[in-house]
Design a protein around this motif. Structure first.
Motif, PDB file in Angstrom:
ATOM      1  N   VAL A 219      64.475 -19.572  91.775  1.00  0.00           N
ATOM      2  CA  VAL A 219      65.585 -18.604  91.847  1.00  0.00           C
ATOM      3  C   VAL A 219      65.060 -17.194  91.581  1.00  0.00           C
ATOM      4  CG1 VAL A 219      67.412 -20.249  91.251  1.00  0.00           C
ATOM      5  CG2 VAL A 219      66.228 -19.048  89.409  1.00  0.00           C
TER       6      VAL A 219
ATOM      7  N   PHE B 213      57.104 -10.240  99.853  1.00  0.00           N
ATOM      8  CA  PHE B 213      57.306 -10.774  98.502  1.00  0.00           C
ATOM      9  C   PHE B 213      57.611 -12.266  98.558  1.00  0.00           C
ATOM     10  CE2 PHE B 213      60.121 -12.239  95.153  1.00  0.00           C
ATOM     11  CZ  PHE B 213      59.376 -11.953  94.018  1.00  0.00           C
ATOM     12  N   PHE B 214      58.614 -12.653  99.379  1.00  0.00           N
ATOM     13  CA  PHE B 214      59.025 -14.060  99.390  1.00  0.00           C
ATOM     14  C   PHE B 214      57.937 -14.960  99.988  1.00  0.00           C
ATOM     15  CE2 PHE B 214      63.594 -12.566  98.951  1.00  0.00           C
ATOM     16  CZ  PHE B 214      63.791 -13.150  97.703  1.00  0.00           C
TER      17      PHE B 214
ATOM     18  N   MET C 163      77.950  -5.493  91.999  1.00  0.00           N
ATOM     19  CA  MET C 163      76.564  -5.227  92.412  1.00  0.00           C
ATOM     20  C   MET C 163      76.545  -4.266  93.618  1.00  0.00           C
ATOM     21  SD  MET C 163      73.881  -8.311  93.272  1.00  0.00           S
ATOM     22  CE  MET C 163      74.316  -9.332  91.917  1.00  0.00           C
TER      23      MET C 163
ATOM     24  N   VAL D  96      53.709 -14.737  84.049  1.00  0.00           N
ATOM     25  CA  VAL D  96      53.409 -15.223  85.403  1.00  0.00           C
ATOM     26  C   VAL D  96      53.742 -14.131  86.417  1.00  0.00           C
ATOM     27  CG1 VAL D  96      54.014 -16.912  87.180  1.00  0.00           C
ATOM     28  CG2 VAL D  96      53.852 -17.632  84.781  1.00  0.00           C
TER      29      VAL D  96
ATOM     30  N   SER E  75      53.569 -12.843  92.681  1.00  0.00           N
ATOM     31  CA  SER E  75      52.950 -12.178  93.837  1.00  0.00           C
ATOM     32  C   SER E  75      51.454 -12.460  93.920  1.00  0.00           C
ATOM     33  CB  SER E  75      53.191 -10.670  93.777  1.00  0.00           C
ATOM     34  OG  SER E  75      54.574 -10.435  93.838  1.00  0.00           O
TER      35      SER E  75
ATOM     36  N   VAL F 150      70.767 -15.970  87.704  1.00  0.00           N
ATOM     37  CA  VAL F 150      70.904 -17.418  87.955  1.00  0.00           C
ATOM     38  C   VAL F 150      69.949 -18.199  87.049  1.00  0.00           C
ATOM     39  CG1 VAL F 150      70.830 -19.241  89.689  1.00  0.00           C
ATOM     40  CG2 VAL F 150      71.395 -16.921  90.379  1.00  0.00           C
TER      41      VAL F 150
ATOM     42  N   LYS G 154      64.794 -14.462 102.868  1.00  0.00           N
ATOM     43  CA  LYS G 154      65.257 -15.815 102.538  1.00  0.00           C
ATOM     44  C   LYS G 154      64.904 -16.785 103.667  1.00  0.00           C
ATOM     45  CE  LYS G 154      67.033 -16.536  99.141  1.00  0.00           C
ATOM     46  NZ  LYS G 154      66.433 -16.685  97.773  1.00  0.00           N
TER      47      LYS G 154
ATOM     48  N   ARG H  76      57.624 -12.716  85.042  1.00  0.00           N
ATOM     49  CA  ARG H  76      56.577 -11.829  84.530  1.00  0.00           C
ATOM     50  C   ARG H  76      56.639 -11.739  83.018  1.00  0.00           C
ATOM     51  NH1 ARG H  76      57.863  -7.401  89.029  1.00  0.00           N
ATOM     52  NH2 ARG H  76      59.896  -8.144  88.341  1.00  0.00           N
ATOM     53  N   ARG H  77      57.879 -11.830  82.476  1.00  0.00           N
ATOM     54  CA  ARG H  77      58.027 -11.781  81.013  1.00  0.00           C
ATOM     55  C   ARG H  77      57.345 -12.953  80.317  1.00  0.00           C
ATOM     56  NH1 ARG H  77      64.189 -10.295  80.592  1.00  0.00           N
ATOM     57  NH2 ARG H  77      63.799  -9.971  82.815  1.00  0.00           N
TER      58      ARG H  77
ATOM     59  N   LEU I 189      66.816 -21.932  95.920  1.00  0.00           N
ATOM     60  CA  LEU I 189      68.154 -21.348  96.057  1.00  0.00           C
ATOM     61  C   LEU I 189      68.121 -20.346  97.204  1.00  0.00           C
ATOM     62  CD1 LEU I 189      71.078 -20.887  95.168  1.00  0.00           C
ATOM     63  CD2 LEU I 189      70.237 -19.127  93.590  1.00  0.00           C
ATOM     64  N   SER I 190      68.952 -20.602  98.228  1.00  0.00           N
ATOM     65  CA  SER I 190      69.073 -19.661  99.343  1.00  0.00           C
ATOM     66  C   SER I 190      70.528 -19.190  99.446  1.00  0.00           C
ATOM     67  CB  SER I 190      68.571 -20.304 100.640  1.00  0.00           C
ATOM     68  OG  SER I 190      68.444 -19.302 101.643  1.00  0.00           O
TER      69      SER I 190
ATOM     70  N   ALA J 133      73.811 -21.053  98.574  1.00  0.00           N
ATOM     71  CA  ALA J 133      75.075 -20.672  97.917  1.00  0.00           C
ATOM     72  C   ALA J 133      75.697 -19.475  98.625  1.00  0.00           C
ATOM     73  CB  ALA J 133      74.810 -20.316  96.452  1.00  0.00           C
TER      74      ALA J 133
ATOM     75  N   PHE K 191      77.842 -14.533  94.831  1.00  0.00           N
ATOM     76  CA  PHE K 191      78.303 -14.764  93.457  1.00  0.00           C
ATOM     77  C   PHE K 191      79.496 -13.850  93.153  1.00  0.00           C
ATOM     78  CE2 PHE K 191      73.481 -15.202  92.655  1.00  0.00           C
ATOM     79  CZ  PHE K 191      73.467 -16.443  93.261  1.00  0.00           C
TER      80      PHE K 191
HETATM   81  N1  NAP Z   1      73.627 -12.204  94.684  1.00  0.00           N
HETATM   82  C1  NAP Z   1      74.209 -13.176  95.368  1.00  0.00           C
HETATM   83  O1  NAP Z   1      75.424 -13.122  95.633  1.00  0.00           O
HETATM   84  C2  NAP Z   1      73.391 -14.375  95.815  1.00  0.00           C
HETATM   85  C3  NAP Z   1      74.009 -15.423  96.508  1.00  0.00           C
HETATM   86  C4  NAP Z   1      73.261 -16.561  96.853  1.00  0.00           C
HETATM   87  C5  NAP Z   1      71.900 -16.631  96.514  1.00  0.00           C
HETATM   88  N2  NAP Z   1      71.310 -15.568  95.866  1.00  0.00           N
HETATM   89  C6  NAP Z   1      69.874 -15.704  95.517  1.00  0.00           C
HETATM   90  O2  NAP Z   1      69.798 -15.916  94.124  1.00  0.00           O
HETATM   91  C7  NAP Z   1      68.447 -15.669  93.723  1.00  0.00           C
HETATM   92  C8  NAP Z   1      68.424 -15.176  92.283  1.00  0.00           C
HETATM   93  O3  NAP Z   1      69.131 -13.963  92.165  1.00  0.00           O
HETATM   94  P1  NAP Z   1      69.385 -13.294  90.734  1.00  0.00           P
HETATM   95  O4  NAP Z   1      70.508 -12.324  90.905  1.00  0.00           O
HETATM   96  O5  NAP Z   1      69.437 -14.328  89.668  1.00  0.00           O
HETATM   97  O6  NAP Z   1      68.018 -12.464  90.561  1.00  0.00           O
HETATM   98  P2  NAP Z   1      67.594 -11.514  89.325  1.00  0.00           P
HETATM   99  O7  NAP Z   1      68.627 -11.497  88.271  1.00  0.00           O
HETATM  100  O8  NAP Z   1      67.129 -10.235  89.924  1.00  0.00           O
HETATM  101  O9  NAP Z   1      66.327 -12.303  88.723  1.00  0.00           O
HETATM  102  C9  NAP Z   1      65.084 -12.295  89.383  1.00  0.00           C
HETATM  103  C10 NAP Z   1      64.075 -13.111  88.575  1.00  0.00           C
HETATM  104  O10 NAP Z   1      62.826 -13.115  89.297  1.00  0.00           O
HETATM  105  C11 NAP Z   1      61.777 -12.744  88.375  1.00  0.00           C
HETATM  106  N3  NAP Z   1      60.723 -12.077  89.129  1.00  0.00           N
HETATM  107  C12 NAP Z   1      60.841 -11.029  90.012  1.00  0.00           C
HETATM  108  N4  NAP Z   1      59.642 -10.667  90.478  1.00  0.00           N
HETATM  109  C13 NAP Z   1      58.731 -11.499  89.895  1.00  0.00           C
HETATM  110  C14 NAP Z   1      57.308 -11.640  89.978  1.00  0.00           C
HETATM  111  N5  NAP Z   1      56.561 -10.836  90.755  1.00  0.00           N
HETATM  112  N6  NAP Z   1      56.706 -12.608  89.241  1.00  0.00           N
HETATM  113  C15 NAP Z   1      57.433 -13.410  88.418  1.00  0.00           C
HETATM  114  N7  NAP Z   1      58.782 -13.333  88.311  1.00  0.00           N
HETATM  115  C16 NAP Z   1      59.416 -12.394  89.034  1.00  0.00           C
HETATM  116  C17 NAP Z   1      62.478 -11.842  87.358  1.00  0.00           C
HETATM  117  O11 NAP Z   1      61.843 -11.829  86.102  1.00  0.00           O
HETATM  118  P3  NAP Z   1      60.804 -10.680  85.592  1.00  0.00           P
HETATM  119  O12 NAP Z   1      61.413  -9.359  85.974  1.00  0.00           O
HETATM  120  O13 NAP Z   1      60.670 -10.939  84.125  1.00  0.00           O
HETATM  121  O14 NAP Z   1      59.534 -10.960  86.318  1.00  0.00           O
HETATM  122  C18 NAP Z   1      63.813 -12.579  87.182  1.00  0.00           C
HETATM  123  O15 NAP Z   1      63.660 -13.656  86.282  1.00  0.00           O
HETATM  124  C19 NAP Z   1      67.862 -14.710  94.772  1.00  0.00           C
HETATM  125  O16 NAP Z   1      66.793 -15.347  95.434  1.00  0.00           O
HETATM  126  C20 NAP Z   1      69.014 -14.457  95.747  1.00  0.00           C
HETATM  127  O17 NAP Z   1      68.584 -14.416  97.095  1.00  0.00           O
HETATM  128  C21 NAP Z   1      72.017 -14.474  95.497  1.00  0.00           C
END
Ligand code: NAP
Length: 249
Positions: free
Chosen positions: A57, A71-72, A139, A36, A39, A12, A111, A32-33, A94-95, A130, A133
């Protein structure tokens, strides 16, 4: 407007950064990349310098309930504190639609922690909930895949394209904080097994799907209409078929 996207390198997050830039905004991708760690809070003050709105997100791969909640809770606490120091005027989270109705799912528990902290916090806020996806089918099959077999539960959903989620997040973030949750969903209802089969077929992936509520992390409490959006939800335009047509074969 300068807007930070927390988790800006994720699924997202990447689309949200692109949508902000396409709209002429200054987007800061935080993860983290980019140095930042949410946690611990390390790097957040520098990342939020001059930022007016934050879109959270970020995500965790953890599956243990206590670990997901930790974590959250930690990332939200660190983020809101840094936002206060930086004078951020709008926090957008985003929830997921239906998190209050599904109590047994570890991710949903996390969440709910995020939602409570944001709505009780000092930073003016909006929560965008939302539905799943379009990527969700592949997934889930990835989580349960064992050789050429995968277990997928027959969820009834009204899924949405990530580009539409990103566009809504940007529109909300550059506007006034609403102080409430809004739901967004795609235009049609779908069955997860059918969606997964069509996604994997389009990708040329031969997997035998077994429809079951057992053997995966999504329990039978997600059956019925619990994941469907409420009456006031915003309905986005992109259909599953539109999305599928854009998938690499
Ligand atoms: N999947 C669904 O169908 C769905 C539906 C509705 C809402 N959502 C919500 O959408 C959100 C985003 O999901 P997504 O699939 O886009 O996630 P994702 O692709 O796994 O991306 C997660 C992001 O969080 C960063 N991150 C993780 N741990 C971190 C840390 N300790 N410090 C800094 N950055 C950190 C990651 O970057 P780095 O690894 O570089 O740190 C990455 O940029 C989630 O909260 C989920 O609940 C999902």
């Amino acid at each position: 407007m300068r807007v930070a996207v927390i988790g800006g390198t994720g699924l997202v997050g990447r689309h949200t950064v692109d949508a902000l830039r396409a709209g002429g905004h200054d987007a800061v991708a935080v993860s983290r990349r980019s140095g930042v760690d949410l946690s611990t809070g390390e790097g957040l003050d520098a990342a939020l310098d001059g930022v007016e709105a934050v879109i959270d997100v970020c995500n965790t791969n953890a599956t243990d309930r206590a670990e997901v909640e930790r974590f959250f809770a930690a990332e939200t606490e660190n983020l809101l504190a840094a936002e206060q120091r930086a004078g951020v005027g709008h926090h957008v989270l985003l929830s997921i639609a239906g998190v209050d109705s599904v109590t047994g799912n570890a991710h949903y528990a996390g969440k709910r922690v995020q939602q409570a902290m944001v709505s009780d916090g000092a930073i003016p806020w909006t929560i965008v909930a939302a539905t799943q996806f379009y990527e969700f089918g592949a997934m889930v099959a990835g989580w349960t895949r064992d050789g050429d077999r995968a277990v997928v539960p027959p969820l009834l959903m009204q899924p949405i394209a990530v580009v539409d989620v990103a566009a809504t997040l940007v529109e909300v973030a550059v506007g006034r904080p609403l102080g409430r949750l809004i739901e967004i969903a795609g235009p049609d209802t779908h069955d997860l097994v059918d969606m997964t089969r069509r996604t994997l077929t389009a990708r040329g992936d031969q997997v035998r799907l077994v429809a079951s509520w057992r053997g995966g992390p999504l329990g039978v409490e997600m059956a019925g209409e619990v994941l469907l959006p409420g009456d006031g939800a915003r309905i986005a335009a992109t259909t599953f078929e539109d999305w599928l047509a854009g998938q690499p074969g």
